[in-house]
Design an enzyme around this catalytic site. Structure first.
Site, PDB file in Angstrom:
ATOM      1  N   THR A 124       0.854  -1.195   0.000  1.00  0.00           N
ATOM      2  CA  THR A 124       0.000   0.000   0.000  1.00  0.00           C
ATOM      3  C   THR A 124       0.884   1.237   0.000  1.00  0.00           C
ATOM      4  O   THR A 124       1.879   1.292   0.743  1.00  0.00           O
ATOM      5  CB  THR A 124      -0.967   0.096   1.205  1.00  0.00           C
ATOM      6  OG1 THR A 124      -1.518   1.417   1.241  1.00  0.00           O
ATOM      7  CG2 THR A 124      -0.307  -0.169   2.547  1.00  0.00           C
ATOM      8  N   ASP A 126       0.038   3.762   1.304  1.00  0.00           N
ATOM      9  CA  ASP A 126      -0.175   4.383   2.618  1.00  0.00           C
ATOM     10  C   ASP A 126       0.879   3.919   3.630  1.00  0.00           C
ATOM     11  O   ASP A 126       1.063   4.559   4.667  1.00  0.00           O
ATOM     12  CB  ASP A 126      -1.581   4.060   3.148  1.00  0.00           C
ATOM     13  CG  ASP A 126      -2.667   4.726   2.323  1.00  0.00           C
ATOM     14  OD1 ASP A 126      -2.353   5.675   1.582  1.00  0.00           O
ATOM     15  OD2 ASP A 126      -3.824   4.277   2.396  1.00  0.00           O
ATOM     16  N   GLN A 258      -0.056   9.017  -7.940  1.00  0.00           N
ATOM     17  CA  GLN A 258       0.831   8.420  -6.934  1.00  0.00           C
ATOM     18  C   GLN A 258       0.748   6.899  -6.894  1.00  0.00           C
ATOM     19  O   GLN A 258       1.601   6.235  -6.324  1.00  0.00           O
ATOM     20  CB  GLN A 258       0.472   8.966  -5.540  1.00  0.00           C
ATOM     21  CG  GLN A 258       0.671  10.453  -5.430  1.00  0.00           C
ATOM     22  CD  GLN A 258      -0.152  11.041  -4.292  1.00  0.00           C
ATOM     23  OE1 GLN A 258       0.361  11.306  -3.221  1.00  0.00           O
ATOM     24  NE2 GLN A 258      -1.438  11.252  -4.502  1.00  0.00           N
TER      25      GLN A 258
HETATM   26  O1  F6P Z   1      -4.149   2.857  -1.659  1.00  0.00           O
HETATM   27  C1  F6P Z   1      -4.560   3.609  -0.543  1.00  0.00           C
HETATM   28  C2  F6P Z   1      -5.187   4.850  -1.018  1.00  0.00           C
HETATM   29  O2  F6P Z   1      -4.270   5.352  -1.911  1.00  0.00           O
HETATM   30  C3  F6P Z   1      -5.563   5.948  -0.042  1.00  0.00           C
HETATM   31  O3  F6P Z   1      -4.513   6.770   0.386  1.00  0.00           O
HETATM   32  C4  F6P Z   1      -6.627   6.694  -0.820  1.00  0.00           C
HETATM   33  O4  F6P Z   1      -7.477   7.395  -0.002  1.00  0.00           O
HETATM   34  C5  F6P Z   1      -7.324   5.575  -1.487  1.00  0.00           C
HETATM   35  O5  F6P Z   1      -6.382   4.572  -1.704  1.00  0.00           O
HETATM   36  C6  F6P Z   1      -8.039   5.930  -2.765  1.00  0.00           C
HETATM   37  O6  F6P Z   1      -8.504   4.777  -3.330  1.00  0.00           O
HETATM   38  P1  F6P Z   1      -9.544   4.640  -4.516  1.00  0.00           P
HETATM   39  O7  F6P Z   1      -9.857   6.005  -5.026  1.00  0.00           O
HETATM   40  O8  F6P Z   1      -8.845   3.806  -5.525  1.00  0.00           O
HETATM   41  O9  F6P Z   1     -10.715   3.959  -3.929  1.00  0.00           O
END
Ligand code: F6P
Length: 327
Positions: A124, A126, A258
């Site tokens: 992740t 994160d 990102q």
């Molecule tokens: O992968 C984690 C993350 O990047 C978080 O930081 C972000 O809030 C989220 O995924 C967004 O995910 P998606 O828009 O793909 O549901």
């Protein structure tokens, strides 16, 4: 052995390098890999296919995941857990290697408590899976975000502007702190520390009074800002600082940039190491575990670490941020 592999949750760079390592290891030991599509959903639906070395050609350097991904927790869907158990039996699987963040690995933990043999790999951007020191995808996201902040900084300098950059991180500020520090940002707004826009505006005004003509503020999307009324963290900070300082201000939201693109070498190495370690764990029957790897070292920790919730940014890193930036 027949081993099911899946990638679940948000994608990140390095997933394919992990899949490749798993397939190559299986080939060495004469094992078979069944790659399931779209995470746990594909397992529940029996949507999988054998992966061979040919499927892994050229994927080391590609972003995304050849297995696709989805946000799906079997225990949150009626009959989901039973469907996963049925696929496990029908496909004559011996184990799963589950590549995911806290959601996908949390679902894995529940399945392992139902007796499903599995090993987890943390990924992740994160960077917050408890029990691990590193998560696949984070280094690349830091590099991407830091480069973007560098670019924003030079245009900000030219125009004497206050530049606000929003990075991902709903619950944790790992990416904001590391990318912000790496790019020399002047201020950080994080989920870990309540944001005081008055104090931040004052500190930025002081910088400008003492000769700076431009500043960069990095904001995690989950920054502690109080009531948001549906507005993004970046826009609250940009509007709030513009109002308080009067400086010409611009906001850049980096978003899914990102998460995309090729993994940098450190993520390729980490992912390769995690894939090998997971296969070694499967061969030795070390189930209900999570791989905690670095470029060269590996450890196995109990999978129930993931139940602890997000791994916090350590106080030491926040202390560095306090010295070098305003929060
Ligand atoms: O992968 C984690 C993350 O990047 C978080 O930081 C972000 O809030 C989220 O995924 C967004 O995910 P998606 O828009 O793909 O549901």
């Amino acid at each position: 052995m027949r081993i099911g592999v899946l990638t679940g949750g948000g994608d990140c760079p390095g997933l394919n390098a992990a899949i490749r390592a798993i397939v190559l290891c299986a080939q060495n030991s004469g094992d078979q890999i069944v790659g399931f599509h779209h995470g746990w959903r594909g397992v529940a639906q029996g949507d999988g296919a054998i992966l061979s070395e040919a499927d892994t050609k050229g994927i080391m350097q590609t972003g995304g995941t050849i297995l696709r991904t989805a946000l799906f927790h079997p225990d949150k869907h009626e009959g989901g857990t039973e469907a996963v158990l049925a696929t496990f039996e029908r496909e004559r699987l011996d184990a799963f290697v589950v590549i995911g963040g806290d959601g996908t690995l949390g679902a894995a933990l529940k399945l392992s408590q139902r007796g499903v043999p599995l090993v987890g790999i943390a990924k992740t951007i994160d960077h917050d899976v408890s029990g691990t020191h590193r998560c696949i995808g984070f280094d690349t996201a830091v590099a991407t975000a830091a480069e973007a902040i560098d670019r924003v900084q030079t245009t900000g300098e030219s125009h004497d502007r206050l530049m606000v950059v929003e990075v991902m991180g709903r619950t944790s500020g790992w990416l904001a702190v590391c990318a912000g520090l790496a790019a020399g940002a002047n201020a950080l707004c994080l989920p870990e520390i309540p944001v005081d826009l008055d104090r931040l505006a004052k500190a930025i005004a002081q910088r400008h009074d003492s000769g700076s003509t431009s500043s960069v503020v990095v904001v995690a999307e989950g920054a502690q800002l109080g009531q948001s009324n549906g507005r993004s963290a970046g826009s609250i900070v940009a509007d709030g600082l513009q109002k308080r300082t009067g400086y010409d201000t611009r906001l850049t939201v980096l978003g899914h940039i990102q998460r995309g693109g090729p993994p940098i070498p450190s993520d390729r190495l980490l992912a390769s190491n995690c894939g090998v370690a997971a296969m070694q764990a499967v061969r030795s029957g070390a189930f209900a575990t999570l791989v905690d790897a670095d470029d060269t070292t590996t450890d196995l920790v109990p999978l129930n670490f993931v139940a602890l919730g997000p791994r916090p940014v350590p106080a030491e890193l926040l202390a560095i941020a306090r010295e070098l930036t305003v929060q």
